[in-house]
Scaffold this motif. Structure first.
Motif, PDB file in Angstrom:
ATOM      1  N   LYS A 207       0.166  -1.200   0.248  1.00  0.00           N
ATOM      2  CA  LYS A 207       0.396  -0.097  -0.764  1.00  0.00           C
ATOM      3  C   LYS A 207       0.473   1.340   0.263  1.00  0.00           C
ATOM      4  CE  LYS A 207      -4.211  -2.078   2.512  1.00  0.00           C
ATOM      5  NZ  LYS A 207      -4.945  -1.538   3.780  1.00  0.00           N
ATOM      6  N   ASN A 208       0.134   2.526   0.111  1.00  0.00           N
ATOM      7  CA  ASN A 208       0.727   3.498  -0.440  1.00  0.00           C
ATOM      8  C   ASN A 208       2.009   3.613  -1.133  1.00  0.00           C
ATOM      9  OD1 ASN A 208      -1.246   4.826   1.197  1.00  0.00           O
ATOM     10  ND2 ASN A 208      -0.081   4.936   3.110  1.00  0.00           N
ATOM     11  N   CYS A 209       2.382   3.149  -2.167  1.00  0.00           N
ATOM     12  CA  CYS A 209       3.509   2.602  -2.800  1.00  0.00           C
ATOM     13  C   CYS A 209       3.197   3.337  -3.888  1.00  0.00           C
ATOM     14  CB  CYS A 209       4.070   1.489  -3.232  1.00  0.00           C
ATOM     15  SG  CYS A 209       4.908   0.246  -1.676  1.00  0.00           S
ATOM     16  N   ALA A 210       4.550   3.939  -4.661  1.00  0.00           N
ATOM     17  CA  ALA A 210       4.595   4.395  -6.107  1.00  0.00           C
ATOM     18  C   ALA A 210       6.063   3.608  -6.574  1.00  0.00           C
ATOM     19  CB  ALA A 210       5.378   5.848  -5.500  1.00  0.00           C
ATOM     20  N   ILE A 211       5.092   2.811  -7.947  1.00  0.00           N
ATOM     21  CA  ILE A 211       5.822   2.713  -9.269  1.00  0.00           C
ATOM     22  C   ILE A 211       5.849   2.778 -10.510  1.00  0.00           C
ATOM     23  CG2 ILE A 211       6.276  -0.310  -9.455  1.00  0.00           C
ATOM     24  CD1 ILE A 211       4.729  -0.436  -6.621  1.00  0.00           C
ATOM     25  N   PHE A 212       7.364   3.113 -11.386  1.00  0.00           N
ATOM     26  CA  PHE A 212       6.536   3.947 -11.916  1.00  0.00           C
ATOM     27  C   PHE A 212       7.945   3.571 -13.000  1.00  0.00           C
ATOM     28  CE2 PHE A 212       8.582   7.151  -8.713  1.00  0.00           C
ATOM     29  CZ  PHE A 212       9.152   7.568  -9.600  1.00  0.00           C
ATOM     30  N   ASN A 213       8.215   3.644 -14.264  1.00  0.00           N
ATOM     31  CA  ASN A 213       9.130   3.691 -15.000  1.00  0.00           C
ATOM     32  C   ASN A 213       9.835   1.894 -14.830  1.00  0.00           C
ATOM     33  OD1 ASN A 213      10.628   4.910 -17.405  1.00  0.00           O
ATOM     34  ND2 ASN A 213      12.313   4.837 -15.896  1.00  0.00           N
ATOM     35  N   CYS A 214       8.890   1.364 -14.601  1.00  0.00           N
ATOM     36  CA  CYS A 214       9.750   0.083 -14.750  1.00  0.00           C
ATOM     37  C   CYS A 214       9.066  -0.950 -15.521  1.00  0.00           C
ATOM     38  CB  CYS A 214       8.634  -0.428 -12.857  1.00  0.00           C
ATOM     39  SG  CYS A 214       9.363  -0.186 -11.573  1.00  0.00           S
ATOM     40  N   ALA A 215      10.176  -1.650 -16.414  1.00  0.00           N
ATOM     41  CA  ALA A 215       9.290  -2.862 -17.306  1.00  0.00           C
ATOM     42  C   ALA A 215       7.777  -3.292 -17.266  1.00  0.00           C
ATOM     43  CB  ALA A 215      10.497  -3.590 -18.200  1.00  0.00           C
ATOM     44  N   THR A 216       7.349  -3.579 -15.900  1.00  0.00           N
ATOM     45  CA  THR A 216       6.982  -4.381 -15.415  1.00  0.00           C
ATOM     46  C   THR A 216       6.352  -3.692 -14.044  1.00  0.00           C
ATOM     47  OG1 THR A 216       6.680  -6.327 -16.625  1.00  0.00           O
ATOM     48  CG2 THR A 216       4.810  -6.166 -15.315  1.00  0.00           C
ATOM     49  N   ASP A 217       5.028  -2.668 -13.906  1.00  0.00           N
ATOM     50  CA  ASP A 217       5.268  -2.923 -12.220  1.00  0.00           C
ATOM     51  C   ASP A 217       5.305  -3.864 -11.155  1.00  0.00           C
ATOM     52  OD1 ASP A 217       5.752  -0.533 -12.866  1.00  0.00           O
ATOM     53  OD2 ASP A 217       3.262   0.054 -12.859  1.00  0.00           O
ATOM     54  N   LEU A 218       3.962  -4.583 -11.639  1.00  0.00           N
ATOM     55  CA  LEU A 218       3.703  -5.999 -11.132  1.00  0.00           C
ATOM     56  C   LEU A 218       3.867  -7.082 -11.614  1.00  0.00           C
ATOM     57  CD1 LEU A 218       2.508  -7.203  -8.529  1.00  0.00           C
ATOM     58  CD2 LEU A 218       0.168  -6.477  -9.266  1.00  0.00           C
ATOM     59  N   VAL A 219       4.878  -7.871 -11.156  1.00  0.00           N
ATOM     60  CA  VAL A 219       4.679  -9.378 -11.729  1.00  0.00           C
ATOM     61  C   VAL A 219       4.215 -10.569 -11.028  1.00  0.00           C
ATOM     62  CG1 VAL A 219       5.490 -11.104 -12.937  1.00  0.00           C
ATOM     63  CG2 VAL A 219       6.141  -9.430 -13.670  1.00  0.00           C
ATOM     64  N   ASP A 220       2.313 -11.043 -10.696  1.00  0.00           N
ATOM     65  CA  ASP A 220       2.033 -11.548  -9.854  1.00  0.00           C
ATOM     66  C   ASP A 220       1.539 -13.047 -10.314  1.00  0.00           C
ATOM     67  OD1 ASP A 220       0.122 -12.695  -7.949  1.00  0.00           O
ATOM     68  OD2 ASP A 220      -1.901 -11.419  -8.614  1.00  0.00           O
ATOM     69  N   LEU A 221       2.228 -14.351  -9.351  1.00  0.00           N
ATOM     70  CA  LEU A 221       1.889 -15.159 -10.219  1.00  0.00           C
ATOM     71  C   LEU A 221       1.227 -16.291  -8.890  1.00  0.00           C
ATOM     72  CD1 LEU A 221       5.481 -16.427 -11.618  1.00  0.00           C
ATOM     73  CD2 LEU A 221       2.994 -15.460 -12.659  1.00  0.00           C
ATOM     74  N   SER A 222       1.069 -14.856  -8.201  1.00  0.00           N
ATOM     75  CA  SER A 222       0.220 -16.010  -6.809  1.00  0.00           C
ATOM     76  C   SER A 222      -0.600 -16.540  -6.532  1.00  0.00           C
ATOM     77  CB  SER A 222       0.721 -14.817  -5.621  1.00  0.00           C
ATOM     78  OG  SER A 222      -0.593 -13.739  -5.872  1.00  0.00           O
ATOM     79  N   THR A 223      -0.850 -16.929  -6.471  1.00  0.00           N
ATOM     80  CA  THR A 223      -2.668 -17.633  -5.983  1.00  0.00           C
ATOM     81  C   THR A 223      -3.207 -17.750  -4.666  1.00  0.00           C
ATOM     82  OG1 THR A 223      -1.659 -20.016  -5.577  1.00  0.00           O
ATOM     83  CG2 THR A 223      -2.391 -19.747  -7.674  1.00  0.00           C
ATOM     84  N   SER A 224      -2.577 -16.839  -3.931  1.00  0.00           N
ATOM     85  CA  SER A 224      -3.541 -16.051  -2.340  1.00  0.00           C
ATOM     86  C   SER A 224      -5.131 -15.696  -3.099  1.00  0.00           C
ATOM     87  CB  SER A 224      -2.044 -16.155  -1.300  1.00  0.00           C
ATOM     88  OG  SER A 224      -2.744 -15.740  -0.060  1.00  0.00           O
ATOM     89  N   ALA A 225      -5.223 -16.014  -1.619  1.00  0.00           N
ATOM     90  CA  ALA A 225      -6.911 -15.013  -1.492  1.00  0.00           C
ATOM     91  C   ALA A 225      -6.471 -14.041  -0.530  1.00  0.00           C
ATOM     92  CB  ALA A 225      -8.062 -15.614  -1.312  1.00  0.00           C
ATOM     93  N   GLY A 226      -5.183 -13.923  -0.051  1.00  0.00           N
ATOM     94  CA  GLY A 226      -4.691 -12.899   0.945  1.00  0.00           C
ATOM     95  C   GLY A 226      -3.717 -11.680   0.434  1.00  0.00           C
ATOM     96  N   VAL A 227      -4.037 -11.589  -0.887  1.00  0.00           N
ATOM     97  CA  VAL A 227      -2.631 -10.138  -1.455  1.00  0.00           C
ATOM     98  C   VAL A 227      -3.950  -9.379  -1.738  1.00  0.00           C
ATOM     99  CG1 VAL A 227      -1.580  -9.722  -3.321  1.00  0.00           C
ATOM    100  CG2 VAL A 227      -1.320 -12.312  -2.563  1.00  0.00           C
ATOM    101  N   THR A 228      -3.405  -8.180  -0.902  1.00  0.00           N
ATOM    102  CA  THR A 228      -3.945  -6.725  -1.396  1.00  0.00           C
ATOM    103  C   THR A 228      -3.015  -5.479  -1.924  1.00  0.00           C
ATOM    104  OG1 THR A 228      -5.452  -7.876   1.023  1.00  0.00           O
ATOM    105  CG2 THR A 228      -5.283  -5.090   0.064  1.00  0.00           C
ATOM    106  N   PHE A 229      -3.412  -5.324  -2.808  1.00  0.00           N
ATOM    107  CA  PHE A 229      -2.336  -4.019  -3.314  1.00  0.00           C
ATOM    108  C   PHE A 229      -3.521  -2.981  -3.165  1.00  0.00           C
ATOM    109  CE2 PHE A 229       0.628  -6.821  -4.872  1.00  0.00           C
ATOM    110  CZ  PHE A 229       2.004  -6.370  -5.158  1.00  0.00           C
TER     111      PHE A 229
END
Length: 320
Positions: A207-229
């Motif tokens: 939370k509250n993160c600034a993520i920029f100028n990346c090739a990919t901001d988020l790569v999500d391979l998880s399968t958890s129901a407890g992941v929150t962005f």
């Protein structure tokens, strides 16, 4: 209270090993850089220590010294204490224990070797806060990681991570549950990467993160129901199962103009908020809404408003 001085972290660890393993003491390590000393490039790791919630270890930059804690708002490896990875080892400042706090250090990746800082294998209850991580433009090691969360319950607050932009580099690599609040991630190959090892209801919160100028901001391979962005400001659309912005985040549409307006000097690595017109100003969630939100920023300024990233807006910076 006992005070001792050592030339580098590795020497400190060797000298204090018996106390760290056997004694019920709280260890505080104040890191400083003398007027003629270089960076601390000797590998060290936190392993085999006897610590708990009462007797723990804090490794921090010395805020009472002009050459300890970097209070300028930009990376400065010349003036302030710096942990440097410039050799052929795969991990540096490796944490493989519980109840460790890393506070206010600078980490410089300056090698052609694939490497990781603060690898938290087999660890728990580790907090990494107020730190700078930067990969030099001349470093060519691929598959490097600034912060590798391989242990359970890693807490990452107020960190600036930049330059990890070679193939398969990751700014934050999540292989186990972790939380990241108010981080600024810039110019990475992958900003945050979650692996398929995060499953079931394992908790990951960003939370509250600034993520920029990346090739990919988020790569999500998880399968958890407890992941929150949520409440993140990014410039990439969703990949995998998650949108990196969350329900309450912002999309800056991969616009360098918008990012230049959001921070003081993006091109030179100054990500401070110096205007209430910034899109990072008061657009996040505060401590009243989420008790895990840090109440101060990377420089020690009080977070009066709910700002995004490692820096809080302050008309008068206290820089402590």
């Amino acid at each position: 209270v006992n005070y001792h001085a050592y030339i580098d972290m590795s020497t400190w660890q060797a000298a204090e090993a018996a106390h760290l393993v056997n004694d019920t003491n709280t260890h505080i390590v104040d890191c400083d850089r003398g007027s003629t000393a270089g960076t601390d490039s000797v590998n060290w790791q936190v392993l085999g220590w006897n610590m708990d919630a009462t007797y723990f270890c804090t490794i921090r930059a010395n805020r009472d010294s002009v050459n300890g804690f970097n209070n300028t708002g930009e990376v400065d490896f010349t003036t302030f204490f710096t942990v440097e990875q410039d050799g052929g080892i795969s991990t540096h400042a490796q944490i493989s224990e519980t109840f460790v706090v890393i506070d206010g250090l600078q980490f410089e990746h300056n090698t052609a070797t694939s490497s990781r800082f603060c690898l938290t294998a087999s660890s728990a209850s580790v907090t990494i806060k107020n730190c700078y991580f930067e990969k030099d433009s001349g470093s060519t090691g691929t598959n490097s990681r600034a912060l590798s969360a391989d242990g359970t319950g890693v807490v990452i607050h107020n960190c600036v991570i930049s330059g990890f932009n070679d193939v398969n580099d990751r700014a934050i690599y999540g292989n186990k549950p972790f939380t990241a609040y108010n981080c600024t991630i810039y110019d990475a190959y992958e900003g945050v990467a979650l692996t398929s090892a995060i499953t079931g209801v394992e908790v990951v919160t960003v939370k509250n993160c600034a993520i920029f100028n990346c090739a990919t901001d988020l790569v999500d391979l998880s399968t958890s129901a407890g992941v929150t962005f949520d409440y993140n400001t990014t410039d990439d659309p969703a990949t995998g199962f998650l949108d990196p912005r969350g329900t309450n985040g912002q999309d800056l549409n991969d616009s360098t103009t918008l990012w230049d307006e959001a921070v003081r000097a993006r091109a030179s690595g100054d990500f401070r908020i110096d205007s209430e017109d910034s899109l990072l100003y008061n657009t996040g969630i505060g401590n009243a809404g989420d008790v895990n939100v840090p109440t101060t920023d990377i420089l020690g300024n009080i977070r009066w408003t709910n700002d995004i990233g490692a820096f809080a807006y302050s008309s008068t910076e206290i820089r402590r």
